[in-house]
Design a protein around this motif. Structure first.
Motif, PDB file in Angstrom:
ATOM      1  N   LEU A 106      -6.541  -6.679  -0.351  1.00 30.38           N
ATOM      2  CA  LEU A 106      -6.979  -6.020   0.878  1.00 30.38           C
ATOM      3  C   LEU A 106      -5.963  -6.181   1.999  1.00 30.38           C
ATOM      4  CD1 LEU A 106     -10.830  -6.530   1.107  1.00 30.38           C
ATOM      5  CD2 LEU A 106      -9.555  -4.433   0.707  1.00 30.38           C
ATOM      6  N   ASP A 107      -5.163  -7.258   1.977  1.00 34.32           N
ATOM      7  CA  ASP A 107      -4.130  -7.431   3.007  1.00 34.32           C
ATOM      8  C   ASP A 107      -3.146  -6.265   3.017  1.00 34.32           C
ATOM      9  OD1 ASP A 107      -5.145  -9.756   4.006  1.00 34.32           O
ATOM     10  OD2 ASP A 107      -3.718 -11.070   2.976  1.00 34.32           O
ATOM     11  N   PHE A 108      -2.911  -5.671   1.843  1.00 32.38           N
ATOM     12  CA  PHE A 108      -2.017  -4.514   1.757  1.00 32.38           C
ATOM     13  C   PHE A 108      -2.590  -3.341   2.547  1.00 32.38           C
ATOM     14  CE2 PHE A 108      -0.323  -0.741  -0.560  1.00 32.38           C
ATOM     15  CZ  PHE A 108       1.026  -0.989  -0.384  1.00 32.38           C
ATOM     16  N   THR A 109      -3.915  -3.263   2.623  1.00 36.34           N
ATOM     17  CA  THR A 109      -4.553  -2.120   3.281  1.00 36.34           C
ATOM     18  C   THR A 109      -4.453  -2.192   4.800  1.00 36.34           C
ATOM     19  OG1 THR A 109      -6.733  -3.155   3.314  1.00 36.34           O
ATOM     20  CG2 THR A 109      -6.167  -1.836   1.376  1.00 36.34           C
ATOM     21  N   LYS A 110      -4.023  -3.314   5.357  1.00 38.76           N
ATOM     22  CA  LYS A 110      -3.886  -3.395   6.815  1.00 38.76           C
ATOM     23  C   LYS A 110      -2.823  -2.423   7.328  1.00 38.76           C
ATOM     24  CE  LYS A 110      -0.716  -7.304   6.787  1.00 38.76           C
ATOM     25  NZ  LYS A 110      -0.569  -8.720   7.023  1.00 38.76           N
ATOM     26  N   HIS A 111      -1.996  -1.904   6.428  1.00 43.11           N
ATOM     27  CA  HIS A 111      -0.954  -0.954   6.803  1.00 43.11           C
ATOM     28  C   HIS A 111      -1.478   0.478   6.866  1.00 43.11           C
ATOM     29  CE1 HIS A 111       1.965  -4.150   6.434  1.00 43.11           C
ATOM     30  NE2 HIS A 111       1.458  -4.439   5.257  1.00 43.11           N
ATOM     31  N   VAL A 141       5.668  -4.273 -11.499  1.00 46.50           N
ATOM     32  CA  VAL A 141       5.551  -2.971 -10.856  1.00 46.50           C
ATOM     33  C   VAL A 141       5.579  -3.208  -9.356  1.00 46.50           C
ATOM     34  CG1 VAL A 141       4.149  -0.882 -10.605  1.00 46.50           C
ATOM     35  CG2 VAL A 141       4.145  -2.126 -12.779  1.00 46.50           C
ATOM     36  N   THR A 142       6.520  -2.543  -8.663  1.00 47.98           N
ATOM     37  CA  THR A 142       6.592  -2.682  -7.208  1.00 47.98           C
ATOM     38  C   THR A 142       6.039  -1.424  -6.559  1.00 47.98           C
ATOM     39  OG1 THR A 142       8.827  -1.764  -7.009  1.00 47.98           O
ATOM     40  CG2 THR A 142       8.641  -4.150  -7.370  1.00 47.98           C
ATOM     41  N   PHE A 143       5.405  -1.616  -5.414  1.00 47.48           N
ATOM     42  CA  PHE A 143       4.822  -0.533  -4.649  1.00 47.48           C
ATOM     43  C   PHE A 143       5.363  -0.607  -3.230  1.00 47.48           C
ATOM     44  CE2 PHE A 143       1.810  -1.644  -7.926  1.00 47.48           C
ATOM     45  CZ  PHE A 143       1.355  -0.416  -8.396  1.00 47.48           C
ATOM     46  N   LYS A 144       5.897   0.505  -2.731  1.00 45.13           N
ATOM     47  CA  LYS A 144       6.376   0.568  -1.352  1.00 45.13           C
ATOM     48  C   LYS A 144       5.666   1.723  -0.669  1.00 45.13           C
ATOM     49  CE  LYS A 144      10.424   1.143   1.552  1.00 45.13           C
ATOM     50  NZ  LYS A 144      11.866   1.394   1.596  1.00 45.13           N
ATOM     51  N   THR A 191       1.232   7.974   0.335  1.00 43.48           N
ATOM     52  CA  THR A 191       2.316   8.099  -0.641  1.00 43.48           C
ATOM     53  C   THR A 191       2.954   6.729  -0.865  1.00 43.48           C
ATOM     54  OG1 THR A 191       2.780  10.346   0.103  1.00 43.48           O
ATOM     55  CG2 THR A 191       4.476   9.280  -1.217  1.00 43.48           C
ATOM     56  N   VAL A 192       3.073   6.368  -2.144  1.00 45.76           N
ATOM     57  CA  VAL A 192       3.616   5.067  -2.515  1.00 45.76           C
ATOM     58  C   VAL A 192       4.752   5.274  -3.514  1.00 45.76           C
ATOM     59  CG1 VAL A 192       3.074   2.863  -3.633  1.00 45.76           C
ATOM     60  CG2 VAL A 192       1.360   3.974  -2.203  1.00 45.76           C
ATOM     61  N   LYS A 193       5.880   4.617  -3.263  1.00 45.73           N
ATOM     62  CA  LYS A 193       6.974   4.639  -4.231  1.00 45.73           C
ATOM     63  C   LYS A 193       6.723   3.525  -5.237  1.00 45.73           C
ATOM     64  CE  LYS A 193      11.906   4.651  -4.743  1.00 45.73           C
ATOM     65  NZ  LYS A 193      13.170   4.872  -4.060  1.00 45.73           N
ATOM     66  N   VAL A 194       6.833   3.861  -6.521  1.00 41.73           N
ATOM     67  CA  VAL A 194       6.561   2.915  -7.593  1.00 41.73           C
ATOM     68  C   VAL A 194       7.823   2.728  -8.431  1.00 41.73           C
ATOM     69  CG1 VAL A 194       5.141   2.434  -9.616  1.00 41.73           C
ATOM     70  CG2 VAL A 194       4.159   3.680  -7.697  1.00 41.73           C
ATOM     71  N   ILE A 195       8.196   1.474  -8.650  1.00 44.32           N
ATOM     72  CA  ILE A 195       9.312   1.150  -9.531  1.00 44.32           C
ATOM     73  C   ILE A 195       8.793   0.167 -10.573  1.00 44.32           C
ATOM     74  CG2 ILE A 195      11.647   0.223  -9.724  1.00 44.32           C
ATOM     75  CD1 ILE A 195      12.070   0.927  -6.785  1.00 44.32           C
ATOM     76  N   VAL A 196       9.100   0.446 -11.834  1.00 44.49           N
ATOM     77  CA  VAL A 196       8.643  -0.384 -12.951  1.00 44.49           C
ATOM     78  C   VAL A 196       9.845  -1.111 -13.539  1.00 44.49           C
ATOM     79  CG1 VAL A 196       7.532  -0.355 -15.219  1.00 44.49           C
ATOM     80  CG2 VAL A 196       6.820   1.299 -13.470  1.00 44.49           C
TER      81      VAL A 196
END
Length: 95
Positions: A3-8, A58-61, A67-72
């Motif tokens: 949920l901390d990610f959702t503060k953005h 898996v990274t999420f930016k 919109t989220v950039k995903v790198i695996v």
């Protein structure tokens, strides 16, 4: 996602667009479950196409509020690159 990610976010979106380094974009639905934001419909197909396995990172930016950039990265820390093909068009955005 914690949920901390959702503060953005001004508000948690109902859907995310996932973008990869190869230009592919995928829509996935979002669901709040057990105090976490989870990627729901579309994620399983994305994970299968990109061959995400246990041990992969898996990274999420966050690029925009939906919109989220995903790198695996595989278990050898090498980026997994999957070209856009004619994969499941039901979830392909074709941006």
């Amino acid at each position: 996602m914690p949920l901390d990610f959702t503060k953005h976010f001004p508000a948690v979106p109902m859907e995310f667009k996932l973008k990869t380094n190869t230009g592919c974009s995928w829509r996935v639905t979002v669901r709040l479950m057990n105090n976490r934001v989870t990627l729901d419909q579309g994620w399983a197909t994305f994970a299968a196409i990109h061959q995400i396995k246990i041990g992969y990172m898996v990274t999420f930016k966050l690029l925009t509020p939906n919109t989220v950039k995903v790198i695996v990265f595989n278990d050898d820390d090498i980026e997994v690159v999957t070209k856009c093909g004619r994969h499941d068009e039901a979830f392909d955005v074709n941006v």
